[in-house]
Design a protein around this motif. Structure first.
Motif, short mmCIF file in Angstrom:
data_model
loop_
_atom_site.label_atom_id
_atom_site.label_comp_id
_atom_site.label_asym_id
_atom_site.label_seq_id
_atom_site.Cartn_x
_atom_site.Cartn_y
_atom_site.Cartn_z
N ASP A 211 0.80 -1.23 0.00
CA ASP A 211 0.00 0.00 0.00
C ASP A 211 0.83 1.28 0.00
OD1 ASP A 211 -2.28 -1.53 0.03
OD2 ASP A 211 -2.60 -1.36 2.19
N TYR A 212 2.04 1.22 0.54
CA TYR A 212 2.84 2.43 0.71
C TYR A 212 4.08 2.40 -0.17
CZ TYR A 212 -0.13 3.22 4.77
OH TYR A 212 -1.21 3.42 5.59
N GLY A 213 4.38 3.55 -0.76
CA GLY A 213 5.59 3.68 -1.55
C GLY A 213 5.40 3.34 -3.02
N ASN A 214 6.43 3.64 -3.81
CA ASN A 214 6.37 3.40 -5.25
C ASN A 214 7.20 2.20 -5.69
OD1 ASN A 214 8.80 4.97 -4.62
ND2 ASN A 214 9.09 5.15 -6.84
N ARG A 215 7.93 1.58 -4.75
CA ARG A 215 8.74 0.40 -5.08
C ARG A 215 8.65 -0.62 -3.95
NH1 ARG A 215 14.77 2.15 -6.54
NH2 ARG A 215 14.99 -0.12 -6.77
N LEU A 216 8.83 -1.87 -4.31
CA LEU A 216 8.86 -2.94 -3.32
C LEU A 216 9.98 -3.90 -3.69
CD1 LEU A 216 5.90 -4.90 -1.80
CD2 LEU A 216 7.82 -6.14 -2.76
N ILE A 217 10.87 -4.17 -2.75
CA ILE A 217 11.88 -5.19 -2.97
C ILE A 217 11.71 -6.30 -1.94
CG2 ILE A 217 13.51 -3.56 -4.01
CD1 ILE A 217 15.18 -3.72 -1.47
N MET A 218 11.92 -7.53 -2.39
CA MET A 218 11.89 -8.66 -1.47
C MET A 218 13.29 -9.26 -1.39
SD MET A 218 9.61 -12.19 -1.41
CE MET A 218 8.20 -11.54 -0.51
N MET A 219 13.69 -9.62 -0.15
CA MET A 219 15.00 -10.21 0.08
C MET A 219 14.85 -11.63 0.59
SD MET A 219 17.12 -7.02 1.75
CE MET A 219 18.68 -7.91 1.50
N ASP A 220 15.86 -12.44 0.31
CA ASP A 220 15.91 -13.80 0.84
C ASP A 220 17.36 -14.27 0.85
OD1 ASP A 220 14.60 -16.25 1.77
OD2 ASP A 220 15.32 -17.13 -0.11
N GLU A 221 17.80 -14.75 2.00
CA GLU A 221 19.14 -15.31 2.17
C GLU A 221 20.23 -14.37 1.65
OE1 GLU A 221 19.14 -19.19 0.42
OE2 GLU A 221 17.78 -20.02 1.95
N GLY A 222 20.08 -13.08 1.99
CA GLY A 222 21.11 -12.11 1.65
C GLY A 222 21.10 -11.59 0.23
N HIS A 223 20.02 -11.87 -0.52
CA HIS A 223 19.91 -11.40 -1.90
C HIS A 223 18.61 -10.63 -2.10
CE1 HIS A 223 22.56 -14.97 -2.21
NE2 HIS A 223 23.16 -14.27 -3.16
N ILE A 224 18.62 -9.68 -3.03
CA ILE A 224 17.39 -9.06 -3.49
C ILE A 224 16.85 -9.93 -4.62
CG2 ILE A 224 16.38 -7.05 -4.64
CD1 ILE A 224 18.49 -5.33 -3.23
N ILE A 225 15.68 -10.51 -4.41
CA ILE A 225 15.18 -11.47 -5.40
C ILE A 225 14.21 -10.85 -6.40
CG2 ILE A 225 15.59 -13.44 -3.88
CD1 ILE A 225 12.57 -13.52 -3.34
N PHE A 226 13.57 -9.73 -6.03
CA PHE A 226 12.86 -8.96 -7.03
C PHE A 226 12.64 -7.54 -6.56
CE2 PHE A 226 9.37 -11.59 -5.11
CZ PHE A 226 8.63 -10.58 -4.51
N ASP A 227 12.45 -6.65 -7.54
CA ASP A 227 12.29 -5.21 -7.33
C ASP A 227 11.14 -4.76 -8.23
OD1 ASP A 227 12.49 -2.46 -7.22
OD2 ASP A 227 14.64 -2.37 -7.60
N ILE A 228 10.00 -4.41 -7.62
CA ILE A 228 8.79 -4.10 -8.36
C ILE A 228 8.46 -2.61 -8.20
CG2 ILE A 228 6.34 -4.66 -8.65
CD1 ILE A 228 6.96 -7.35 -7.34
N LYS A 229 8.12 -1.95 -9.31
CA LYS A 229 7.98 -0.51 -9.29
C LYS A 229 6.61 -0.05 -9.81
CE LYS A 229 12.93 -0.14 -10.30
NZ LYS A 229 13.96 0.38 -11.24
N GLU A 230 6.24 1.14 -9.36
CA GLU A 230 5.14 1.93 -9.90
C GLU A 230 3.86 1.14 -10.19
OE1 GLU A 230 5.46 4.98 -9.63
OE2 GLU A 230 7.61 5.37 -9.61
N GLU A 231 3.41 1.13 -11.45
CA GLU A 231 2.12 0.54 -11.80
C GLU A 231 2.08 -0.95 -11.52
OE1 GLU A 231 -0.59 2.23 -12.61
OE2 GLU A 231 0.65 4.00 -12.26
N GLU A 232 3.19 -1.64 -11.75
CA GLU A 232 3.23 -3.08 -11.48
C GLU A 232 3.01 -3.34 -10.00
OE1 GLU A 232 6.17 -6.96 -12.11
OE2 GLU A 232 6.90 -4.93 -12.58
N LYS A 233 3.58 -2.48 -9.15
CA LYS A 233 3.43 -2.64 -7.70
C LYS A 233 1.98 -2.47 -7.26
CE LYS A 233 5.11 -0.71 -3.32
NZ LYS A 233 3.82 -0.20 -2.81
N LYS A 234 1.26 -1.54 -7.90
CA LYS A 234 -0.12 -1.27 -7.52
C LYS A 234 -1.03 -2.48 -7.75
CE LYS A 234 0.20 3.69 -8.49
NZ LYS A 234 -0.28 4.81 -9.35
#
Length: 263
Positions: A211-234
């Motif tokens: 709900d908050y912000g324009n980007r979302l990143i998910m981490m697992d075991e010390g890595h960034i596994i995906f980075d989702i932005k703007e319209e895709e995040k909504k």
């Protein structure tokens, strides 16, 4: 702008307790970005914030803020440019000082070394700023008298007063009840948008992350596994996030707290 290039953090290197907490992390946070950071316990979220804030040194890699290399800058120097709010509401304020004294310290920090006095003009400014959190008539009360939610809201406001280049919100609603968590999140959104701040927010609440912000990143075991932005995040839902994690990592998402906070 924050740039993290090939940052790795290894705890207890060369021992039987060696732990790779972050491995070759690359991330650019542009001015005005508000980035939610999620992941199960041990994924590297807090370590990432500690690397940015300078709490722990990096093992390798480079960190720059506003085109200035801060990789080896001590934490106290970074604090002039980086605001950080922790899960514990007691960490951001001094309980034995009044609200107005806490605020004048934050205001002085924002002026980068100038001596600031508490006068009638400043008091009126502080009252105006405190009105949204219901504390405008309590300037002389000690902070220790406030509830957890009020204290966290005050910490948030004080961080804004210092005009940071980057705000790190480190699970800043996790210790609050649902009602106060919503209030603090709404205040967070209000202040960030009003001041046009750049921020990163670690949260276990996957719905907050969506709900908050324009980007979302998910981490697992010390890595960034995906980075989702703007319209895709909504378009995200908690369920799609869990499914994306499962598809990428070939395992189940294990944060019960994150899965439970889906409303």
């Amino acid at each position: 702008m924050l740039e993290i290039k090939n940052v790795t953090k290894v705890f207890f290197p060369g021992t039987i307790n060696e732990k790779v907490a972050l491995e070759d992390i690359n991330l650019t946070v542009n001015d005005g970005d508000v980035v939610s950071v999620i992941g199960s316990n041990g994924s590297g979220k807090s370590t990432l914030f500690n690397m940015i804030a300078g709490t722990f040194p990096v093992t390798s890699g480079k960190i720059t803020l506003n085109n200035k290399d801060i990789t080896h800058a001590p934490e106290y120097k970074r604090a002039f440019h980086i605001g950080r709010i922790f899960q514990d509401p007691t960490k951001g304020t001094s309980a034995n000082m009044s609200i107005q004294d806490n605020m004048i310290l934050a205001y002085a920090k924002g002026m980068k070394g100038l001596k600031i006095s508490l006068n009638s003009q400043k008091k009126e400014l502080f009252k105006e700023l405190l009105a949204p959190i219901g504390l405008s008539e309590r300037l002389e009360d000690n902070v220790g008298l406030l509830s957890g939610g009020q204290r966290q809201a005050l910490t948030l406001l004080m961080s804004i007063l210092s005009h940071p280049s980057l705000m790190l919100l480190d699970e800043h609603t996790a210790a609050l009840d649902p009602v106060n968590a919503e209030i603090v999140m709404d205040l967070t959104k209000h202040y960030i948008e009003k001041e046009k701040l750049t921020a990163m927010m670690v949260t276990h609440n996957m719905q907050f992350a969506i709900d908050y912000g324009n980007r979302l990143i998910m981490m697992d075991e010390g890595h960034i596994i995906f980075d989702i932005k703007e319209e895709e995040k909504k378009k995200l839902t908690v369920q799609t996030l869990v499914e994306m994690f499962r598809d990428i990592r070939k395992k189940e998402y294990t944060s019960d707290e994150g899965l439970l906070t889906t409303d």
